[in-house]
Design a protein around this motif. Structure first.
Motif, PDB file in Angstrom:
ATOM      1  N   SER A 192      27.751 -54.510  34.298  1.00 43.44           N
ATOM      2  CA  SER A 192      27.462 -53.663  35.453  1.00 43.44           C
ATOM      3  C   SER A 192      27.596 -52.180  35.089  1.00 43.44           C
ATOM      4  O   SER A 192      26.902 -51.334  35.659  1.00 43.44           O
ATOM      5  CB  SER A 192      28.390 -54.015  36.621  1.00 43.44           C
ATOM      6  N   LEU A 193      28.466 -51.836  34.130  1.00 44.15           N
ATOM      7  CA  LEU A 193      28.577 -50.449  33.693  1.00 44.15           C
ATOM      8  C   LEU A 193      27.275 -50.004  33.021  1.00 44.15           C
ATOM      9  O   LEU A 193      26.801 -48.880  33.232  1.00 44.15           O
ATOM     10  CB  LEU A 193      29.747 -50.291  32.732  1.00 44.15           C
ATOM     11  N   ALA A 194      26.697 -50.913  32.216  1.00 40.63           N
ATOM     12  CA  ALA A 194      25.425 -50.589  31.567  1.00 40.63           C
ATOM     13  C   ALA A 194      24.320 -50.395  32.597  1.00 40.63           C
ATOM     14  O   ALA A 194      23.406 -49.582  32.405  1.00 40.63           O
ATOM     15  CB  ALA A 194      25.043 -51.700  30.588  1.00 40.63           C
ATOM     16  N   ALA A 195      24.394 -51.140  33.696  1.00 39.85           N
ATOM     17  CA  ALA A 195      23.397 -50.973  34.758  1.00 39.85           C
ATOM     18  C   ALA A 195      23.614 -49.677  35.518  1.00 39.85           C
ATOM     19  O   ALA A 195      22.667 -49.090  36.056  1.00 39.85           O
ATOM     20  CB  ALA A 195      23.453 -52.162  35.715  1.00 39.85           C
ATOM     21  N   ALA A 196      24.861 -49.203  35.573  1.00 43.81           N
ATOM     22  CA  ALA A 196      25.186 -47.997  36.343  1.00 43.81           C
ATOM     23  C   ALA A 196      24.903 -46.722  35.568  1.00 43.81           C
ATOM     24  O   ALA A 196      24.570 -45.694  36.160  1.00 43.81           O
ATOM     25  CB  ALA A 196      26.651 -48.034  36.770  1.00 43.81           C
TER      26      ALA A 196
END
Length: 593
Positions: free
Chosen positions: A420-424
């Protein structure tokens, strides 16, 4: 086969790879036992033929024995085919599991691992080492079990025929054990050296035959020298292959001669017993006994070779397990939460962050305190080596801070799932990497479900659609290895389009326009401004012209924050930023695309 203490752990771990396939292995073991049992029936039928059917002229006994011999052969062959099929499936499943485990583990390793490890070395362990282990996993294990079952049943049958001849047949066993230990140690040492040299060769090929490697060798006039070095390494590898193949062959050859002599001596011993009037030995018994030996001794010799091969292959397993055991330096904390993208505001904080690269003496960042407000644009500037890119690595969580913490919307990055960090946080670096695939496939790497319309819209924003449309194959055009069919500016615009497709709430631009010409950079200015609207943007810049309108400019020097403020404030202050702005290239974009 006697193993060193460290090797025993390897054997247990190798056997553990087969644990998920125990039911299939039980079936394989049953088939092996049945096949071995069928194999020892033939000598008893031969004894009946020699002692009963022929001397007594019994055609009925002869017919039944011959039919039995044919049936045993057919059944043994059928069992062997089924057993080989199941063994191959189990072996290939184990190899698949191991490859995926190594690949998945390496995917979770931090960036630091790959900066210290050559790509060719990684490829060698995944393909060469695991490939070399394949024969051991798919066939050798079943060969050991098959040979072991065959030897055991043959010896039991020998005891049933005549215990004295059976004991005589075991005279070679101590020699076999001694040879196996000696040959195994020698082959293991050679295999370690062979695989290390193979990894060096693979790494050399990866480096020298890439597009960059060929360009470097050609422009530096080193083509002939590289070919000569490759020839030397290849010759050394060939010599090690020969040494590995020939290790212990003289020992095994002498043992093979000894095994060939034993049947002749068995005839001599059996004949002496027969001549002495021993009722327990008949001509049929002697013929059946030698027939059992003809099946037993090749299995013993084969088991020796297989055992030596397994001993040597433990070196390959050890190399692969080294990667599986390598600590994952960046992983999700227990209970890490996944971010809800629609709820991400994009507030970033660095609180007392310091970082030192592994093996480095001086820290790259020291006591960094920084607040990036949601939806704002912050620029990091500074001379080369000031720590700008390192800060970007930490924000993208490619490295972990040595001390301090980084938060997104108040959540420590270590408490956010990496996915989710990579998506953010969408990252566009100055070193654009494109896959050797079509333009569309490169774009969909970021958004697999993106439609053609989505691709076109993203490329229009990135100012690259018109160029793609002018190509004969359009979005189906293959970009070439690392995108070498495109200019630096075109690759960066494709990378921007790829990030646009992900629609992240936070943008991290590490010199994202460094390869653009003046006209394209100007055209992209409004596009990037529109893209950044409502998003938190962090720009890492060497050219100060790209950060004029940033809400906050942070000047780094030697890993510390020297000053911060707006463009006009920092110029007026006459400090580090003003000195940077006074350098000849600070305000002028690079000329090329």
């Amino acid at each position: 086969m006697r193993l060193a203490p460290g090797q025993k752990a390897d054997v247990r771990r190798v056997l553990g790879l087969f644990a998920p396939y125990r039911p299939a292995l039980l079936v394989v073991a049953l088939l092996i036992v049945l096949g071995a049992g069928a194999g020892v029936v033939s000598p008893f039928l031969i004894r009946e033929i020699v002692d009963v059917a022929l001397p007594q002229q019994r055609p009925d006994v002869l017919a039944w024995c011959v039919a039995g011999l044919v049936a045993v052969t057919v059944v043994g062959a059928a069992l062997g085919v089924v057993q080989s099929m199941l063994s191959a499936r189990v072996g290939q499943s184990v190899m698949h599991d191991l490859r995926v485990a190594v690949y998945g583990h390496l995917q979770r390793m931090g960036l630091g691992f790959f900066t210290r490890t050559r790509t060719g070395e990684v490829q060698s362990r995944i393909f060469s080492d695991i490939g070399s282990m394949q024969a051991v996993v798919t066939t050798v294990m079943t060969q050991i079990v098959s040979a072991g079952a065959g030897i055991l049943m043959a010896f039991v049958a020998m005891l049933a025929l005549d215990w004295r001849l059976a004991l005589f047949s075991l005279v070679t066993l101590p020699i076999a054990v001694w040879m196996n230990r000696r040959v195994g140690r020698r082959r293991r040492a050679v295999v370690v050296r062979r695989q290390a040299k193979a990894a060096d060769l693979s790494a050399g090929i990866q480096e020298s035959l890439s597009v960059s490697g060929v360009l470097l060798a050609t422009t530096m006039g080193r083509t002939a020298a590289l070919t000569e070095r490759f020839s030397e390494d290849s010759r050394e590898l060939a010599d090690l292959e020969i040494s590995s193949e020939m290790a212990g062959r003289w020992h095994q050859g002498l043992y093979g001669v000894l095994l060939a002599v034993i049947p002749a001596l068995t005839y001599l011993l059996g004949g002496m017993l027969l001549f002495g009037g021993d009722a327990g030995v008949s001509i049929g018994t002697l013929v059946a006994f030698v027939a059992l030996q003809s099946g037993l001794f090749p299995q013993m010799n084969g088991l020796l070779r297989v055992a030596a091969q397994v001993n040597a292959s433990l070196a390959l397993f050890t190399r692969v397990f080294e990667y599986l055991d390598a600590p994952i330096t960046i992983s999700d904390a227990p209970g890490a939460r996944a971010l809800e993208m629609r709820a991400v505001r994009g507030e970033l904080r660095l609180e007392g962050v310091s970082f030192t690269y592994p093996g480095a003496d001086a820290p790259a960042l020291q006591d960094i305190d920084l607040h990036v407000a949601p939806g704002s644009h912050t620029a990091l500037v500074g001379a080369t080596g000031s720590g700008k890119t390192t800060a970007g690595y930490l924000l993208a969580r490619l490295y972990e801070p040595s001390s301090g913490r980084i938060t997104l919307d108040g959540h420590d990055l270590r408490e956010i799932t990496r996915e989710s960090l990579a998506a953010a946080i969408g990252v566009v670096t100055q070193e654009t990497y494109l896959l050797h695939a079509s333009i569309a496939e490169n774009l969909r790497f970021a958004a697999p479900d993106a439609s053609d319309a989505d691709l076109e819209q993203a490329c229009r924003i990135a100012q690259i659609h018109e160029h793609i449309a002018s190509l004969p194959e359009g979005y189906a055009t293959v970009v070439g290895e690392r995108g070498y069919r495109f200019s630096g500016g075109e690759k960066q615009r494709l990378a921007l389009a790829r990030t646009i497709l992900r629609d992240p709430p936070v943008l991290l631009l590490d010199e994202a326009t460094s390869a653009l010409d003046t006209a394209t950079e100007r055209a992209m200015g409004s596009a990037l401004e529109a893209l950044s609207c409502g998003r938190t943007t962090l720009s890492i810049a060497h050219r100060l012209s790209t950060v004029r309108h940033a809400d906050q400019i942070v000047v780094l020097g030697h890993g510390r924050i020297l000053e911060r403020g707006t463009y006009e404030e920092l110029l007026a202050a006459g400090g580090a930023f003003a000195r940077l702005a006074a350098t000849p290239d600070a305000l002028r974009p690079h000329p090329q695309g």
